[in-house]
Structure formats: C-alpha cells, structure tokens
Design a protein around this motif. Structure first.
Motif, PDB file in Angstrom:
ATOM      1  N   UNK A  49      48.452 -10.532 -44.374  1.00 56.57           N
ATOM      2  CA  UNK A  49      49.089  -9.219 -44.270  1.00 56.57           C
ATOM      3  C   UNK A  49      50.378  -9.181 -45.081  1.00 56.57           C
ATOM      4  N   UNK A  50      51.175 -10.221 -44.954  1.00 50.60           N
ATOM      5  CA  UNK A  50      52.449 -10.275 -45.678  1.00 50.60           C
ATOM      6  C   UNK A  50      52.217 -10.222 -47.179  1.00 50.60           C
ATOM      7  N   UNK A  51      51.232 -10.985 -47.657  1.00 49.56           N
ATOM      8  CA  UNK A  51      50.952 -11.045 -49.094  1.00 49.56           C
ATOM      9  C   UNK A  51      50.431  -9.713 -49.624  1.00 49.56           C
ATOM     10  N   UNK A  52      49.387  -9.190 -48.990  1.00 51.88           N
ATOM     11  CA  UNK A  52      48.754  -7.985 -49.515  1.00 51.88           C
ATOM     12  C   UNK A  52      49.593  -6.738 -49.273  1.00 51.88           C
ATOM     13  N   UNK A  53      50.378  -6.737 -48.208  1.00 44.93           N
ATOM     14  CA  UNK A  53      51.273  -5.608 -47.984  1.00 44.93           C
ATOM     15  C   UNK A  53      52.349  -5.577 -49.065  1.00 44.93           C
ATOM     16  N   UNK A  54      52.813  -6.744 -49.475  1.00 42.71           N
ATOM     17  CA  UNK A  54      53.798  -6.795 -50.562  1.00 42.71           C
ATOM     18  C   UNK A  54      53.197  -6.238 -51.848  1.00 42.71           C
ATOM     19  N   UNK A  55      51.990  -6.649 -52.179  1.00 43.50           N
ATOM     20  CA  UNK A  55      51.371  -6.147 -53.412  1.00 43.50           C
ATOM     21  C   UNK A  55      51.202  -4.637 -53.352  1.00 43.50           C
ATOM     22  N   UNK A  56      50.896  -4.124 -52.172  1.00 49.20           N
ATOM     23  CA  UNK A  56      50.714  -2.687 -52.008  1.00 49.20           C
ATOM     24  C   UNK A  56      52.043  -1.947 -52.082  1.00 49.20           C
TER      25      UNK A  56
END
Length: 207
Positions: free
Chosen positions: A116-123
């Motif tokens: 979640x942390x990784x993909x939320x950052x990319x988003x």
C-alpha cells in the motif's frame, strides 16, 4: 486517565440496558466485553455497532463467521487497539484458527501495508518517473501461509481500502473476482471491516 469510563450495567440507562441484554444473548455469556461498555456512553452508537457487529462480523452471511473474524482481527491490528486485538484473537482461536494462523493473519495485514505504501506513493506522486520500474519488494507472506488464498485476498482488499490505496484496492478486487469471490462476499468483507474500524476508532478515542 481515559476520556470515557465504561458504563457498567448497574449504572446504565434503560435503553443501554436493553442493548446490553441483546449483546449478552448474541455472545451467549453474562459478561459484556469492555468495548461495548465504553460504547454504552452513547446509546445510539452502541445500538448501531451491536446491530452491524452481529450481522457483518459475528454471524455467517455471504462470508462465514470464521473468515469475518480474521478480517476483524486484521482491522484491530490496523487500529492498534489492544482490547479488540485480544477479543478477536480469542474469537479466531475459538472458531478453529491455530495460534500460528492468528500470527499469519497479522502478518498478511502488515505485508499489505508495505505494498500500500509503495503503490499509494506512485499514485500520489503524480509523476510518470516511476512507471515501468519494478516494485522490488518481496511479499512471500501472501502465498506462504496456511490461511488459504481467498482469505488472504479478502484481508488484502479490506486493508487496502482502509489505507486508501486505490491501485492496490482495485488490483485486489480484480484478483478476488478471478478467484471466484462474489461481489456479495466482497461487499460483506468491506462491511465487516467498516464496522470494526468504527468500533476501534471510538474505543481508541475514548480510552
């Protein structure tokens, strides 16, 4: 000192006493768990939580009660709510999970945070700089437990939703559909998580 003290049955109003009776009947015990006593400070919330808890967390529906207990435990862990962690851990064991599987439920929820942390950052970054770059994170936990793929995916959907990770939530929903998890089961998983999250937030705020 807690902001709100538990409302003991001996001091409860008539309406709260009625809710306590329903809670005892649901649980099959005379003892009312402390979270419900704290909710007794606001009868309307106690009533809402009891009704939602009974339907979406405690009893079989589109999902069985055992799966719901695992989701509820993951939410209690998310909210760092010790009383509910203890209650839902005991509930999971009473429904047939081993202590090792209780640990696995917590591990799946925690691993979800990583993604979640990784993909939320990319988003959220609003940048195409990271497109095409590999995730690079390991997540053997999602496939290396004894919980079953469908339960792991349900936990992933609910935690991703609460963490407001749009890419993860949509990705896990699509994977759930591929696994033949029905829309009704997905909805009930979210209803279970939403109910527990409300209970956890109230209790954390009050104590």
């Amino acid at each position: 000192m807690p902001l709100l003290e538990p409302v003991l049955p001996s001091n409860a109003s008539e309406k709260v006493t009625q809710q306590y009776a329903r809670i005892r009947e649901m649980l099959g015990t005379e003892e009312i768990p402390e979270p419900f006593l704290v909710y007794g400070n606001v009868e309307a919330f106690l009533r809402d939580f009891y009704m939602n808890y009974k339907k979406f967390v405690y009893t079989d529906g589109h999902l069985d009660a055992k799966s719901k207990a695992a989701i509820a435990l993951a939410i209690a862990a998310h909210g760092k709510c010790k009383p509910w962690l203890e209650l839902m851990s005991a509930r999971c064991v009473s429904l047939g999970y081993s202590t090792e599987q209780v640990a696995e439920i917590l591990a799946v929820a925690a691993t979800n945070y990583m993604y979640n942390t990784f993909f939320k950052f990319r988003d959220l970054s609003g940048s195409s700089l990271f497109e095409g770059m590999g995730v690079g994170l390991r997540a053997h936990t999602f496939t290396g437990t004894s919980l079953g793929d469908k339960l792991v995916e349900l936990i992933n959907v609910v935690i991703s939703d609460i963490n407001a990770c749009k890419p993860c939530t949509s990705g896990h929903v699509e994977k759930a559909k591929e696994m033949k998890i029905t829309s009704e089961q997905l909805l009930e998983a979210i209803q279970c998580g939403a109910t527990m999250y409300a209970g956890v937030q109230f209790l954390n705020s009050a104590t």
